[in-house]
Design an enzyme around this catalytic site. Sequence first.
Site, PDB file in Angstrom:
ATOM      1  N   LYS A 184      49.736 -59.625 -35.212  1.00 43.24           N
ATOM      2  CA  LYS A 184      50.991 -58.920 -34.904  1.00 43.24           C
ATOM      3  C   LYS A 184      50.817 -57.407 -35.021  1.00 43.24           C
ATOM      4  CE  LYS A 184      53.753 -62.461 -33.987  1.00 43.24           C
ATOM      5  NZ  LYS A 184      53.970 -62.831 -32.555  1.00 43.24           N
TER       6      LYS A 184
ATOM      7  N   TYR B 287      51.052 -65.528 -44.104  1.00 40.16           N
ATOM      8  CA  TYR B 287      51.100 -65.181 -42.669  1.00 40.16           C
ATOM      9  C   TYR B 287      49.698 -64.765 -42.202  1.00 40.16           C
ATOM     10  CZ  TYR B 287      53.359 -63.867 -38.285  1.00 40.16           C
ATOM     11  OH  TYR B 287      53.736 -63.783 -36.958  1.00 40.16           O
TER      12      TYR B 287
END
Length: 258
Positions: free
Chosen positions: A165, A158
């Site tokens: 995020k 990720y």
Amino acid sequence: MADFSGKRALVLGVANKRSIAWAIAQQLAAGGARLAFTYQGERIEETVRELAGSVSGELVTECDVRSDDDIARVFAEAGETFGGELDILVHSVAFAAAEDLEGRFTDTPRERFWLALDISAYSLVACARAAEPLMEKAGGGSIVTMTYLGGERAVPHYNVMGVAKATLDSSVKYLAWDLGRKNIRVNAISAGPVRTLAARSIAGFTTMEDIVEERAPLRRHVSADDVGAAAAYLLSDAARNVTATTLYVDSGYHAMGM
Ligand code: NAD
Ligand code: 0WE
């Protein structure tokens, strides 16, 4: 079902019928909201126009969130469409270069680090600022953005999206503080892996779904509709005193240690 009758909503991030933003828009439409949509790039314009038409969307306009001009124009158009007022903003936008979701985070180059943070995190700040006067005129508002556990824990691959995020999650809290005095709420939904356009192209996505089915308390994966239903709550009056929070729609996966 939540009642959105007379509420005016702007939805960013519909790319196709599988988009999380589209599942949220359908909930809003079912509750009687008036809808405006943005899309990014001519390639998806027609798809978004068709989807918007099916829920009597009143505005469909392009918005590349990297562009301050686009954001200013879009909120001006939304203001014209909705009599200078806005009740709901759905931010469901993220992007990192595909190569940065494969290799090592360590190797992320400077420009692509900032690209991911620009599109995936700063865009919420810019949109919240642009929404503020319209929501203030409406007597308040509700903003929802989409996040993922990879911003809190290291999820292999990720990578820079996780850093984006983390920035987004923190931005939610600072925006909630600033805008709370105007009765504008800002919340995030942390969804488990959902099979969307943005997710399908990711190597090992099926493995991730298998892991959720094995280890999450509810032992099943998450659909865009599950996320839509949770967003409907946060965007509705039922969540009138809920702000600066993250609602996990992940079958409980985030609570596990193994
Ligand atoms: P999606 O591909 O349907 O939506 C992503 C959207 O981002 C697209 O509509 C795309 O046009 C838009 N976008 C990308 N760059 C943009 C730019 N420069 N300007 C404006 N828009 C831009 O995929 P999705 O899974 O529905 O993703 C929506 C949100 O949900 C993202 O924030 C994503 O990180 C988050 N999320 C997804 C999952 C998942 O597993 N699918 C899980 C948790 C969180
Ligand atoms: O936020 C996301 C994905 C967002 C995303 C997806 C893409 C694919 C296409 C951002 N940028 C791009 N760029 C592209 O070129 N998710 C939460 C879904 C996701 O993506 C992962 C995950 C999960 C979960 C990537 C690696 C590991 C896990």
